[in-house]
Scaffold this motif. Structure first.
Motif, PDB file in Angstrom:
ATOM      1  N   THR A  98       0.931  -1.260   0.079  1.00 43.36           N
ATOM      2  CA  THR A  98       0.123   0.091  -0.081  1.00 43.36           C
ATOM      3  C   THR A  98       1.107   1.132   0.047  1.00 43.36           C
ATOM      4  OG1 THR A  98      -1.843  -1.089   1.261  1.00 43.36           O
ATOM      5  CG2 THR A  98      -1.604   1.151   1.216  1.00 43.36           C
ATOM      6  N   ASP A 112      -7.562   8.050  -2.640  1.00 50.96           N
ATOM      7  CA  ASP A 112      -7.724   6.718  -3.500  1.00 50.96           C
ATOM      8  C   ASP A 112      -6.657   5.817  -2.769  1.00 50.96           C
ATOM      9  OD1 ASP A 112      -5.251   7.949  -3.976  1.00 50.96           O
ATOM     10  OD2 ASP A 112      -5.838   8.255  -6.158  1.00 50.96           O
ATOM     11  N   ASP A 114      -3.616   3.626  -3.637  1.00 56.35           N
ATOM     12  CA  ASP A 114      -2.373   3.429  -4.345  1.00 56.35           C
ATOM     13  C   ASP A 114      -1.867   2.116  -3.807  1.00 56.35           C
ATOM     14  OD1 ASP A 114      -2.402   6.223  -5.495  1.00 56.35           O
ATOM     15  OD2 ASP A 114      -1.794   6.844  -3.477  1.00 56.35           O
ATOM     16  N   SER A 115      -1.468   1.256  -4.955  1.00 51.82           N
ATOM     17  CA  SER A 115      -0.830  -0.051  -4.505  1.00 51.82           C
ATOM     18  C   SER A 115       0.324  -0.386  -5.208  1.00 51.82           C
ATOM     19  CB  SER A 115      -2.067  -1.161  -4.490  1.00 51.82           C
ATOM     20  OG  SER A 115      -3.114  -0.767  -3.844  1.00 51.82           O
ATOM     21  N   HIS A 138      -8.963  -4.362  -6.704  1.00 50.74           N
ATOM     22  CA  HIS A 138      -9.316  -2.899  -6.915  1.00 50.74           C
ATOM     23  C   HIS A 138     -10.744  -2.654  -7.111  1.00 50.74           C
ATOM     24  CE1 HIS A 138      -5.810  -0.641  -5.537  1.00 50.74           C
ATOM     25  NE2 HIS A 138      -5.272  -1.425  -6.320  1.00 50.74           N
ATOM     26  N   ASP A 142     -13.163  -0.479  -5.221  1.00 51.52           N
ATOM     27  CA  ASP A 142     -14.100   0.558  -5.900  1.00 51.52           C
ATOM     28  C   ASP A 142     -15.511   0.584  -5.406  1.00 51.52           C
ATOM     29  OD1 ASP A 142     -11.799   1.628  -7.368  1.00 51.52           O
ATOM     30  OD2 ASP A 142     -12.333   0.433  -9.061  1.00 51.52           O
ATOM     31  N   SER A 148      -9.322   3.216  -7.212  1.00 53.22           N
ATOM     32  CA  SER A 148      -7.801   2.868  -7.168  1.00 53.22           C
ATOM     33  C   SER A 148      -7.083   4.210  -7.724  1.00 53.22           C
ATOM     34  CB  SER A 148      -7.743   1.916  -8.091  1.00 53.22           C
ATOM     35  OG  SER A 148      -8.338   2.073  -9.284  1.00 53.22           O
ATOM     36  N   ASP A 149      -6.027   4.444  -7.814  1.00 47.08           N
ATOM     37  CA  ASP A 149      -5.220   5.426  -8.260  1.00 47.08           C
ATOM     38  C   ASP A 149      -5.786   5.984  -9.602  1.00 47.08           C
ATOM     39  OD1 ASP A 149      -2.575   7.689  -7.592  1.00 47.08           O
ATOM     40  OD2 ASP A 149      -2.214   6.544  -9.719  1.00 47.08           O
TER      41      ASP A 149
END
Length: 153
Positions: A98, A112, A114-115, A138, A142, A148-149
Motif C-alpha cells: 500500500t 484513493d 495506491d498499490s 481494486h 471501488d 484506485s489511483d
C-alpha cells in the motif's frame, strides 16, 4: 437519571470521543469477518462517513486520518484475501504494498488507494494471474467507495 431524578453518572465530551474512536475497532472486526465481496462492499461504504463523524465529534484531523488509514488498510487486506480466494490456487511469494496517503497514515475521505505488487523471480509465470488478482482487489475496493489511483499506481 433515575425515575426519582437522581444522577446516576456524568457523561463528558471525552466519553463521546472515546466511543467514536472505538467504532473503528468494531468496523475493522466486521471487515475481517466479511464473507464475500458484496458484504465487504456494504461495510466499506460506511468507512468514509465514519471518518467524517470522528472529525465532527472532536477527533483531531491527524488522529482521524490515522484511524481512517488503518481501517482502509483492513479493507485492502480483506479485499485481497477475497480476490485470492476467488482466484483459487496457491499464490505465495508475492507482496502487496500500500502506497500514498494510506501508507503514510494520512488518508482523508477523498483518498484513493495506491498499490504495488511485487513477486519473486520464480513467480514470473504467474504474473498475469497476479495482475488479475490485483485488478479484482481494486474492483472490490471501488465498490467500497475507495477508488484506485487515477494515475495507474
Amino acid at each position: 437519571m433515575t425515575s426519582r431524578g437522581e444522577v446516576v453518572g456524568v457523561l463528558e465530551d471525552a466519553d463521546l470521543l472515546a466511543a467514536s474512536a472505538r467504532q473503528s475497532f468494531t468496523l475493522r472486526r466486521s471487515i475481517g469477518l466479511a464473507g464475500d465481496a458484496a458484504e465487504l462492499q456494504r461495510i466499506g461504504a460506511r468507512v468514509t462517513g465514519g471518518a467524517a463523524d470522528l472529525f465532527r465529534n472532536g477527533t483531531k484531523a491527524s488522529a482521524t486520518s490515522a484511524i481512517l488509514s488503518v481501517v482502509i488498510d483492513s479493507l485492502v487486506r480483506r479485499a485481497l484475501e477475497l480476490a485470492l480466494a476467488e482466484a483459487g490456487g496457491d499464490f505465495t511469494g508475492f507482496a502487496w504494498m500500500t502506497l500514498g496517503s494510506v501508507a503514510r497514515r494520512e488518508a482523508v475521505p477523498s483518498s484513493d488507494v495506491d498499490s504495488a505488487l511485487s513477486w519473486r523471480d520464480d513467480m514470473s509465470s504467474a504474473s498475469a494471474q497476479l495482475r488479475a488478482i490485483a485488478v479484482r482487489t481494486h474492483e472490490i475496493l471501488d465498490g467500497c467507495g475507495l477508488p484506485s489511483d487515477r494515475n495507474g499506481a
